[in-house]
Motif scaffolding. Sequence first.
Motif, PDB file in Angstrom:
ATOM      1  N   UNK A 248      43.041  36.331  35.230  1.00 24.63           N
ATOM      2  CA  UNK A 248      43.373  37.391  36.198  1.00 24.63           C
ATOM      3  C   UNK A 248      44.294  36.847  37.294  1.00 24.63           C
ATOM      4  N   UNK A 249      44.589  35.546  37.269  1.00 24.53           N
ATOM      5  CA  UNK A 249      45.402  34.936  38.323  1.00 24.53           C
ATOM      6  C   UNK A 249      44.719  34.988  39.684  1.00 24.53           C
ATOM      7  N   UNK A 250      43.376  34.948  39.689  1.00 27.59           N
ATOM      8  CA  UNK A 250      42.627  35.126  40.949  1.00 27.59           C
ATOM      9  C   UNK A 250      42.193  33.794  41.562  1.00 27.59           C
ATOM     10  N   UNK A 251      43.039  32.788  41.385  1.00 25.11           N
ATOM     11  CA  UNK A 251      42.689  31.417  41.795  1.00 25.11           C
ATOM     12  C   UNK A 251      41.997  31.361  43.157  1.00 25.11           C
ATOM     13  N   UNK A 252      42.673  31.877  44.187  1.00 31.95           N
ATOM     14  CA  UNK A 252      42.144  31.695  45.552  1.00 31.95           C
ATOM     15  C   UNK A 252      41.027  32.678  45.891  1.00 31.95           C
ATOM     16  N   UNK A 253      40.782  33.636  45.030  1.00 33.83           N
ATOM     17  CA  UNK A 253      39.693  34.590  45.294  1.00 33.83           C
ATOM     18  C   UNK A 253      38.336  34.078  44.814  1.00 33.83           C
ATOM     19  N   UNK A 254      38.324  32.943  44.144  1.00 31.86           N
ATOM     20  CA  UNK A 254      37.075  32.290  43.692  1.00 31.86           C
ATOM     21  C   UNK A 254      36.161  33.286  42.977  1.00 31.86           C
ATOM     22  N   UNK A 255      36.567  33.633  41.780  1.00 36.32           N
ATOM     23  CA  UNK A 255      35.890  34.691  41.040  1.00 36.32           C
ATOM     24  C   UNK A 255      35.336  34.142  39.728  1.00 36.32           C
ATOM     25  N   UNK A 256      34.040  33.984  39.672  1.00 38.69           N
ATOM     26  CA  UNK A 256      33.416  33.447  38.468  1.00 38.69           C
ATOM     27  C   UNK A 256      32.042  34.033  38.274  1.00 38.69           C
ATOM     28  N   UNK A 257      31.316  33.498  37.304  1.00 37.30           N
ATOM     29  CA  UNK A 257      29.971  34.005  37.015  1.00 37.30           C
ATOM     30  C   UNK A 257      29.182  32.985  36.214  1.00 37.30           C
ATOM     31  N   UNK A 258      27.865  33.048  36.391  1.00 36.94           N
ATOM     32  CA  UNK A 258      26.963  32.254  35.555  1.00 36.94           C
ATOM     33  C   UNK A 258      26.083  33.225  34.769  1.00 36.94           C
ATOM     34  N   UNK A 259      26.132  33.099  33.443  1.00 35.77           N
ATOM     35  CA  UNK A 259      25.330  33.973  32.582  1.00 35.77           C
ATOM     36  C   UNK A 259      24.274  33.145  31.855  1.00 35.77           C
ATOM     37  N   UNK A 260      23.042  33.628  31.925  1.00 34.58           N
ATOM     38  CA  UNK A 260      21.934  33.000  31.212  1.00 34.58           C
ATOM     39  C   UNK A 260      21.667  33.837  29.970  1.00 34.58           C
ATOM     40  N   UNK A 261      21.657  33.223  28.800  1.00 34.52           N
ATOM     41  CA  UNK A 261      21.251  33.935  27.589  1.00 34.52           C
ATOM     42  C   UNK A 261      19.903  33.349  27.177  1.00 34.52           C
ATOM     43  N   UNK A 262      18.889  34.222  27.052  1.00 34.92           N
ATOM     44  CA  UNK A 262      17.527  33.748  26.795  1.00 34.92           C
ATOM     45  C   UNK A 262      16.963  34.410  25.534  1.00 34.92           C
ATOM     46  N   UNK A 263      15.723  34.079  25.207  1.00 39.36           N
ATOM     47  CA  UNK A 263      15.095  34.634  23.992  1.00 39.36           C
ATOM     48  C   UNK A 263      14.882  36.144  24.112  1.00 39.36           C
ATOM     49  N   UNK A 264      14.556  36.588  25.332  1.00 43.57           N
ATOM     50  CA  UNK A 264      14.289  38.013  25.541  1.00 43.57           C
ATOM     51  C   UNK A 264      14.569  38.369  27.009  1.00 43.57           C
ATOM     52  N   UNK A 265      14.459  39.665  27.323  1.00 50.02           N
ATOM     53  CA  UNK A 265      14.821  40.152  28.654  1.00 50.02           C
ATOM     54  C   UNK A 265      13.948  39.529  29.744  1.00 50.02           C
ATOM     55  N   UNK A 266      12.675  39.387  29.451  1.00 48.17           N
ATOM     56  CA  UNK A 266      11.754  38.867  30.467  1.00 48.17           C
ATOM     57  C   UNK A 266      12.101  37.412  30.823  1.00 48.17           C
ATOM     58  N   UNK A 267      12.386  36.639  29.768  1.00 48.94           N
ATOM     59  CA  UNK A 267      12.732  35.234  29.986  1.00 48.94           C
ATOM     60  C   UNK A 267      14.055  35.109  30.766  1.00 48.94           C
ATOM     61  N   UNK A 268      15.011  35.982  30.432  1.00 54.84           N
ATOM     62  CA  UNK A 268      16.308  35.946  31.129  1.00 54.84           C
ATOM     63  C   UNK A 268      16.101  36.229  32.624  1.00 54.84           C
TER      64      UNK A 268
END
Length: 396
Positions: A248-268
């Motif tokens: 997106x060319x958003x270098x200075x906007x510091x745009x990221x995310x951390x995604x957890x993928x787990x066994x099920x919704x409760x664990x996530x």
Amino acid sequence: MFENVQIAPPDPILGLTEMFKADPNPDKINLTVGVYQDAHGKTPVLASVKEAEKRILEQENSKGYLPMTGEPVYCAQVQELLFGEGHEIIASKRAATAQCPGGTGALRVAGDYLHTLHPGANIWLSNPTWANHNTIFTAAGLNCKKYDYRDPMTNGLDFDAMCASIKTIPKGDIILLHGCCHNPTGIDPTPEQWAKIGDLLASQDVLPLVDFAYQGLAVGIEEDRAGLLELTKKVKQMLICSSFSKNFGLYRERTGALTVVADNAEQAATVMSQVKLRIRYNYSNPPSHGGQIVATVLSDKQLRAQWIEEVADIRNRINEMRHLLVKTLKEKGLKQDFSPIIEQCGMFSVTRLTKEQVAELREKYSIYIVDSGRINVAGLTQDNMDRLCEALKEVL
Ligand code: LMR
């Protein structure tokens, strides 16, 4: 308390950008930090991003804090970009996402989570990898180890050596994989190889942490998730760090995310509750603007289509520069085989330049390259190509 403090060493990537800025040579060339430059050597704001910003400015009615895990609409868009609309992981809510300040912020939060919840676990990094991986995870308290990746003889992937190293990783350790456009080599596994990697990790109980910072810069937005999807078929639990600096060319906007993928919704949700704690003591809650841009572009059919085209333009220009670099080096009479550069993808390639040759390029020609020999192909243009290749001929 400050009298005895020693000056810190410059950052291996960003420190060179500071040196570049201070260089008065009008013909200087910066091939260090992974920032896209267009044919005129400029880093543009994408038209889709500009339009999204206009709408945000008009509609934004509060500067209140975001939740610790960021804007839910953005987090949903991140998941859709990672797995594709309607993917089982999304439908079953096995994934939980937190908006983070850039890919680096996501990696640090992941590092803090892993270190506190799994003390003693090692994180395995490809040899070579992005210089900052080592420092981020060491700062988080993790022990960094290396697995084989690049074959220096062919400048391609040494898949047998990679698998042999993965087989030595103990149960309960973490492996960092680059989702696509490996930084610094530009060399990615094929989908078949990703499937084999997934089999190995599943049989050994090793947790993958996928650094996904270049989606769209290899083949296409959808195509570039092929490796990640192969992995998800084999491994149920993983962490994914996204960055929208490059696509997106958003270098200075510091745009990221951390995604957890787990066994099920409760664990996530449980894992995300622990991630939230780490967010709170690091930066409390994420900055908003970049995430709003991504969410606005991806939620609007027309803006999304425009963005996909803009990413294609970026990718095509980089690929053109790969071809032109190899062609120009050949025309200059260099005998080495540079053709693997054409096969590689994303912003980077590793050259065989030694540290001394890199220093000579900088001191004699004002050409800036990371000490490891990594070049940012996205910093090449028709205008600087001849001067670069002439200098490469001299130092090689
Ligand atoms: C790079 O590798 O040059 C980019 O990811 C930017 C950075 O922060 O180092």
